[in-house]
Write a protein that holds these residues in place. Sequence first.
Motif, PDB file in Angstrom:
ATOM      1  N   ILE A  27      58.435  38.666 -13.822  1.00 56.14           N
ATOM      2  CA  ILE A  27      57.206  38.674 -13.010  1.00 56.14           C
ATOM      3  C   ILE A  27      56.351  39.887 -13.373  1.00 56.14           C
ATOM      4  CG2 ILE A  27      56.310  38.914 -10.666  1.00 56.14           C
ATOM      5  CD1 ILE A  27      58.759  37.306  -9.723  1.00 56.14           C
ATOM      6  N   VAL A  28      56.999  41.035 -13.551  1.00 57.26           N
ATOM      7  CA  VAL A  28      56.282  42.253 -13.935  1.00 57.26           C
ATOM      8  C   VAL A  28      55.663  42.096 -15.320  1.00 57.26           C
ATOM      9  CG1 VAL A  28      56.508  44.718 -14.449  1.00 57.26           C
ATOM     10  CG2 VAL A  28      57.716  43.742 -12.487  1.00 57.26           C
ATOM     11  N   PHE A  29      56.413  41.519 -16.263  1.00 54.45           N
ATOM     12  CA  PHE A  29      55.886  41.317 -17.614  1.00 54.45           C
ATOM     13  C   PHE A  29      54.639  40.438 -17.589  1.00 54.45           C
ATOM     14  CE2 PHE A  29      60.399  41.884 -19.525  1.00 54.45           C
ATOM     15  CZ  PHE A  29      60.226  43.258 -19.527  1.00 54.45           C
ATOM     16  N   ASP A  30      54.682  39.360 -16.808  1.00 55.50           N
ATOM     17  CA  ASP A  30      53.525  38.468 -16.711  1.00 55.50           C
ATOM     18  C   ASP A  30      52.318  39.218 -16.131  1.00 55.50           C
ATOM     19  OD1 ASP A  30      54.924  36.339 -17.742  1.00 55.50           O
ATOM     20  OD2 ASP A  30      55.441  35.484 -15.789  1.00 55.50           O
ATOM     21  N   ALA A  31      52.560  39.987 -15.089  1.00 57.35           N
ATOM     22  CA  ALA A  31      51.479  40.750 -14.474  1.00 57.35           C
ATOM     23  C   ALA A  31      50.924  41.789 -15.446  1.00 57.35           C
ATOM     24  CB  ALA A  31      51.979  41.435 -13.201  1.00 57.35           C
ATOM     25  N   ALA A  32      51.810  42.433 -16.196  1.00 56.39           N
ATOM     26  CA  ALA A  32      51.383  43.474 -17.130  1.00 56.39           C
ATOM     27  C   ALA A  32      50.562  42.891 -18.277  1.00 56.39           C
ATOM     28  CB  ALA A  32      52.606  44.209 -17.678  1.00 56.39           C
ATOM     29  N   ARG A  33      50.978  41.736 -18.805  1.00 58.39           N
ATOM     30  CA  ARG A  33      50.215  41.112 -19.900  1.00 58.39           C
ATOM     31  C   ARG A  33      48.776  40.857 -19.482  1.00 58.39           C
ATOM     32  NH1 ARG A  33      54.915  38.286 -21.280  1.00 58.39           N
ATOM     33  NH2 ARG A  33      54.333  36.510 -19.978  1.00 58.39           N
ATOM     34  N   HIS A  34      48.597  40.313 -18.280  1.00 57.15           N
ATOM     35  CA  HIS A  34      47.255  40.012 -17.811  1.00 57.15           C
ATOM     36  C   HIS A  34      46.468  41.293 -17.527  1.00 57.15           C
ATOM     37  CE1 HIS A  34      49.228  36.064 -16.703  1.00 57.15           C
ATOM     38  NE2 HIS A  34      48.220  35.695 -17.464  1.00 57.15           N
ATOM     39  N   ALA A  35      47.113  42.262 -16.906  1.00 58.94           N
ATOM     40  CA  ALA A  35      46.420  43.503 -16.564  1.00 58.94           C
ATOM     41  C   ALA A  35      46.007  44.279 -17.811  1.00 58.94           C
ATOM     42  CB  ALA A  35      47.324  44.378 -15.683  1.00 58.94           C
ATOM     43  N   PHE A  36      46.911  44.402 -18.785  1.00 57.49           N
ATOM     44  CA  PHE A  36      46.589  45.134 -20.006  1.00 57.49           C
ATOM     45  C   PHE A  36      45.480  44.435 -20.789  1.00 57.49           C
ATOM     46  CE2 PHE A  36      51.217  46.816 -20.125  1.00 57.49           C
ATOM     47  CZ  PHE A  36      50.873  47.843 -19.247  1.00 57.49           C
ATOM     48  N   ALA A  37      45.512  43.094 -20.804  1.00 59.97           N
ATOM     49  CA  ALA A  37      44.500  42.345 -21.548  1.00 59.97           C
ATOM     50  C   ALA A  37      43.120  42.512 -20.923  1.00 59.97           C
ATOM     51  CB  ALA A  37      44.876  40.866 -21.603  1.00 59.97           C
ATOM     52  N   VAL A  38      43.053  42.582 -19.602  1.00 62.75           N
ATOM     53  CA  VAL A  38      41.757  42.664 -18.913  1.00 62.75           C
ATOM     54  C   VAL A  38      41.253  44.102 -18.827  1.00 62.75           C
ATOM     55  CG1 VAL A  38      40.570  42.288 -16.718  1.00 62.75           C
ATOM     56  CG2 VAL A  38      42.168  40.571 -17.586  1.00 62.75           C
ATOM     57  N   ASP A  39      42.120  45.023 -18.395  1.00 59.79           N
ATOM     58  CA  ASP A  39      41.692  46.390 -18.106  1.00 59.79           C
ATOM     59  C   ASP A  39      42.069  47.405 -19.178  1.00 59.79           C
ATOM     60  OD1 ASP A  39      40.715  45.486 -15.640  1.00 59.79           O
ATOM     61  OD2 ASP A  39      42.694  45.699 -14.722  1.00 59.79           O
ATOM     62  N   GLY A  40      42.980  47.013 -20.097  1.00 58.97           N
ATOM     63  CA  GLY A  40      43.458  47.967 -21.089  1.00 58.97           C
ATOM     64  C   GLY A  40      44.692  48.700 -20.611  1.00 58.97           C
ATOM     65  N   TYR A  41      45.421  49.260 -21.551  1.00 63.46           N
ATOM     66  CA  TYR A  41      46.676  49.940 -21.223  1.00 63.46           C
ATOM     67  C   TYR A  41      46.428  51.228 -20.440  1.00 63.46           C
ATOM     68  CZ  TYR A  41      51.100  52.417 -21.997  1.00 63.46           C
ATOM     69  OH  TYR A  41      52.270  53.114 -21.830  1.00 63.46           O
ATOM     70  N   ALA A  42      45.516  52.061 -20.938  1.00 64.43           N
ATOM     71  CA  ALA A  42      45.291  53.370 -20.315  1.00 64.43           C
ATOM     72  C   ALA A  42      44.753  53.244 -18.895  1.00 64.43           C
ATOM     73  CB  ALA A  42      44.335  54.195 -21.170  1.00 64.43           C
ATOM     74  N   ALA A  43      43.881  52.254 -18.680  1.00 66.67           N
ATOM     75  CA  ALA A  43      43.217  52.135 -17.375  1.00 66.67           C
ATOM     76  C   ALA A  43      44.080  51.447 -16.321  1.00 66.67           C
ATOM     77  CB  ALA A  43      41.904  51.376 -17.531  1.00 66.67           C
ATOM     78  N   THR A  44      45.204  50.900 -16.721  1.00 64.22           N
ATOM     79  CA  THR A  44      46.067  50.185 -15.769  1.00 64.22           C
ATOM     80  C   THR A  44      47.149  51.128 -15.251  1.00 64.22           C
ATOM     81  OG1 THR A  44      45.721  48.108 -16.970  1.00 64.22           O
ATOM     82  CG2 THR A  44      47.554  48.190 -15.430  1.00 64.22           C
ATOM     83  N   SER A  45      47.160  51.370 -13.968  1.00 62.30           N
ATOM     84  CA  SER A  45      48.135  52.277 -13.370  1.00 62.30           C
ATOM     85  C   SER A  45      49.415  51.522 -13.007  1.00 62.30           C
ATOM     86  CB  SER A  45      47.565  52.918 -12.101  1.00 62.30           C
ATOM     87  OG  SER A  45      47.366  51.929 -11.096  1.00 62.30           O
ATOM     88  N   THR A  46      50.490  52.280 -12.844  1.00 59.18           N
ATOM     89  CA  THR A  46      51.746  51.667 -12.427  1.00 59.18           C
ATOM     90  C   THR A  46      51.621  51.098 -11.010  1.00 59.18           C
ATOM     91  OG1 THR A  46      52.490  53.884 -11.768  1.00 59.18           O
ATOM     92  CG2 THR A  46      53.229  53.057 -13.912  1.00 59.18           C
ATOM     93  N   GLU A  47      50.809  51.749 -10.184  1.00 59.34           N
ATOM     94  CA  GLU A  47      50.596  51.238  -8.827  1.00 59.34           C
ATOM     95  C   GLU A  47      49.921  49.870  -8.864  1.00 59.34           C
ATOM     96  OE1 GLU A  47      49.859  54.249  -9.860  1.00 59.34           O
ATOM     97  OE2 GLU A  47      51.254  55.500  -8.701  1.00 59.34           O
TER      98      GLU A  47
END
Length: 219
Positions: A27-47
């Motif tokens: 579930i985390v991997f799925d959420a991370a793929r979408h978040a990184f693709a939209v907002d980028g790695y640096a701009a996506t916080s762990t929160e």
Amino acid sequence: MAQEKSSGECRPRGRPQLRSDEETKQIVFDAARHAFAVDGYAATSTEELARRAGISTKTLYRLFPGKAALFEGMVADRLTRLLSDVNLKATDDLDIEKGLRAALLACADLALDPEVVALQRIILQESAEFPELAATFYENGIARTAAALAGWLRVQVGRKRIAVDDAEEAAGILIGMIASAPQRAAIFGSVPLPSRKQIERRVSICAALFLDGCRVTSK
């Protein structure tokens, strides 16, 4: 007196069954793929990742020491799943050209998978600040694919179907032929990834060039 409920109407009480850590990671991997693709790695916080996955930050940090570890796990998980579908088995009933086309098509399916190309976009955007992302992608994807194809080529050399001095080098050249130009066009030129028919045509051309070359010989 209150009427007693039948046994069929009784429902067990208590906490709902908890997900396993492995299910939560997916579930985390799925959420991370979408978040990184939209907002980028640096701009996506762990929160933000925890919120998207519907878990607490405490649970997220228990599963992954940090965002880099999460990214590494996400890449490794996705590429492992894709690589499991790459069938490079050398069978005796295939001639070398058919066998090579099948092997290259399997590699192309991985290299030109939309999610893999999306990961490459993320890595290119963030590589200057986070060089470890590129190393993770290379080790888990590019190097493993090339190693699988090199192993297939060595089997063919052993069966005296082809003559190749350096299987690893040949594998790298072949993967570059089938994937590099379409990947660059998609990432830098916003060109759609090739269709299945286009990939098959490219694979056939690459196999023929590798096996026969294109030099015109004088008669």
